[in-house]
Design a protein around this motif. Structure first.
Motif, PDB file in Angstrom:
ATOM      1  N   VAL A  51      25.627 -27.769  31.253  1.00 48.74           N
ATOM      2  CA  VAL A  51      26.955 -27.248  31.592  1.00 48.74           C
ATOM      3  C   VAL A  51      26.832 -26.171  32.664  1.00 48.74           C
ATOM      4  O   VAL A  51      27.629 -26.124  33.614  1.00 48.74           O
ATOM      5  CB  VAL A  51      27.656 -26.717  30.327  1.00 48.74           C
ATOM      6  CG1 VAL A  51      28.894 -25.906  30.687  1.00 48.74           C
ATOM      7  CG2 VAL A  51      28.026 -27.871  29.413  1.00 48.74           C
ATOM      8  N   GLY A  52      25.831 -25.316  32.551  1.00 44.20           N
ATOM      9  CA  GLY A  52      25.619 -24.277  33.567  1.00 44.20           C
ATOM     10  C   GLY A  52      25.277 -24.849  34.926  1.00 44.20           C
ATOM     11  O   GLY A  52      25.758 -24.377  35.958  1.00 44.20           O
ATOM     12  N   VAL A  57      27.061 -26.201  40.494  1.00 52.44           N
ATOM     13  CA  VAL A  57      27.265 -27.171  41.571  1.00 52.44           C
ATOM     14  C   VAL A  57      28.737 -27.239  41.954  1.00 52.44           C
ATOM     15  O   VAL A  57      29.078 -27.260  43.140  1.00 52.44           O
ATOM     16  CB  VAL A  57      26.721 -28.556  41.153  1.00 52.44           C
ATOM     17  CG1 VAL A  57      27.147 -29.628  42.124  1.00 52.44           C
ATOM     18  CG2 VAL A  57      25.205 -28.512  41.044  1.00 52.44           C
ATOM     19  N   VAL A  58      29.622 -27.242  40.970  1.00 57.43           N
ATOM     20  CA  VAL A  58      31.050 -27.321  41.263  1.00 57.43           C
ATOM     21  C   VAL A  58      31.518 -26.084  42.017  1.00 57.43           C
ATOM     22  O   VAL A  58      32.268 -26.187  42.999  1.00 57.43           O
ATOM     23  CB  VAL A  58      31.857 -27.511  39.956  1.00 57.43           C
ATOM     24  CG1 VAL A  58      33.335 -27.293  40.186  1.00 57.43           C
ATOM     25  CG2 VAL A  58      31.610 -28.897  39.393  1.00 57.43           C
ATOM     26  N   SER A  59      31.069 -24.897  41.599  1.00 57.49           N
ATOM     27  CA  SER A  59      31.505 -23.682  42.288  1.00 57.49           C
ATOM     28  C   SER A  59      30.896 -23.577  43.683  1.00 57.49           C
ATOM     29  O   SER A  59      31.499 -23.003  44.580  1.00 57.49           O
ATOM     30  CB  SER A  59      31.158 -22.441  41.469  1.00 57.49           C
ATOM     31  OG  SER A  59      29.766 -22.257  41.434  1.00 57.49           O
ATOM     32  N   ALA A  60      29.704 -24.143  43.885  1.00 60.39           N
ATOM     33  CA  ALA A  60      29.090 -24.100  45.212  1.00 60.39           C
ATOM     34  C   ALA A  60      29.793 -25.040  46.173  1.00 60.39           C
ATOM     35  O   ALA A  60      29.859 -24.781  47.374  1.00 60.39           O
ATOM     36  CB  ALA A  60      27.612 -24.459  45.122  1.00 60.39           C
ATOM     37  N   ARG A  61      30.335 -26.132  45.671  1.00 56.33           N
ATOM     38  CA  ARG A  61      31.005 -27.092  46.541  1.00 56.33           C
ATOM     39  C   ARG A  61      32.452 -26.727  46.826  1.00 56.33           C
ATOM     40  O   ARG A  61      33.028 -27.216  47.774  1.00 56.33           O
ATOM     41  CB  ARG A  61      30.955 -28.483  45.918  1.00 56.33           C
ATOM     42  CG  ARG A  61      29.569 -29.062  45.928  1.00 56.33           C
ATOM     43  CD  ARG A  61      29.590 -30.461  45.407  1.00 56.33           C
ATOM     44  NE  ARG A  61      28.237 -30.993  45.406  1.00 56.33           N
ATOM     45  CZ  ARG A  61      27.951 -32.210  45.756  1.00 56.33           C
ATOM     46  NH1 ARG A  61      28.899 -33.040  46.113  1.00 56.33           N
ATOM     47  NH2 ARG A  61      26.703 -32.622  45.736  1.00 56.33           N
ATOM     48  N   SER A  62      33.053 -25.904  46.006  1.00 54.85           N
ATOM     49  CA  SER A  62      34.455 -25.557  46.232  1.00 54.85           C
ATOM     50  C   SER A  62      34.568 -24.650  47.452  1.00 54.85           C
ATOM     51  O   SER A  62      33.717 -23.817  47.711  1.00 54.85           O
ATOM     52  CB  SER A  62      35.046 -24.881  45.001  1.00 54.85           C
ATOM     53  OG  SER A  62      34.490 -23.603  44.835  1.00 54.85           O
TER      54      SER A  62
END
Length: 94
Positions: A51-52, A57-62
């Protein structure tokens, strides 16, 4: 809605409560064997790690990133004390 700071004390208390609940389930109620509890704990840690990684990854791509506050430079030589100082100006050696 205002975003609140993450509270580590609540997480620590929750983990402590789950540890006591797990101990009670293993030793008093015979719901799990100690080996089963070890497998469940390992699986939970692996799941939290995944989950971490996904969250990172999601926060880096946003594209929604905010830069930290950086004050703009000024050419004003005055300080908070003002332009007059009690100390004499240093003269360069000759």
């Amino acid at each position: 809605m205002k975003r609140h700071a993450f509270r580590w004390d609540a997480v620590a208390f929750g983990l402590f409560f789950l540890a006591i609940l797990g101990q009670w389930a293993v030793w008093e109620q015979d719901m799990l064997s100690p080996d089963d509890l070890g497998y469940i704990a390992a699986g939970a840690l692996i799941l939290l790690g995944l989950v971490g990684i996904v969250a990172t990854v999601v926060s880096a791509r946003s594209g929604h990133r905010t830069a930290p506050f950086t004050p703009e430079p000024t050419n004003d030589p005055s300080t908070m004390e003002g332009t007059q100082h009690d100390e004499p100006q240093a003269t360069p050696p000759q």
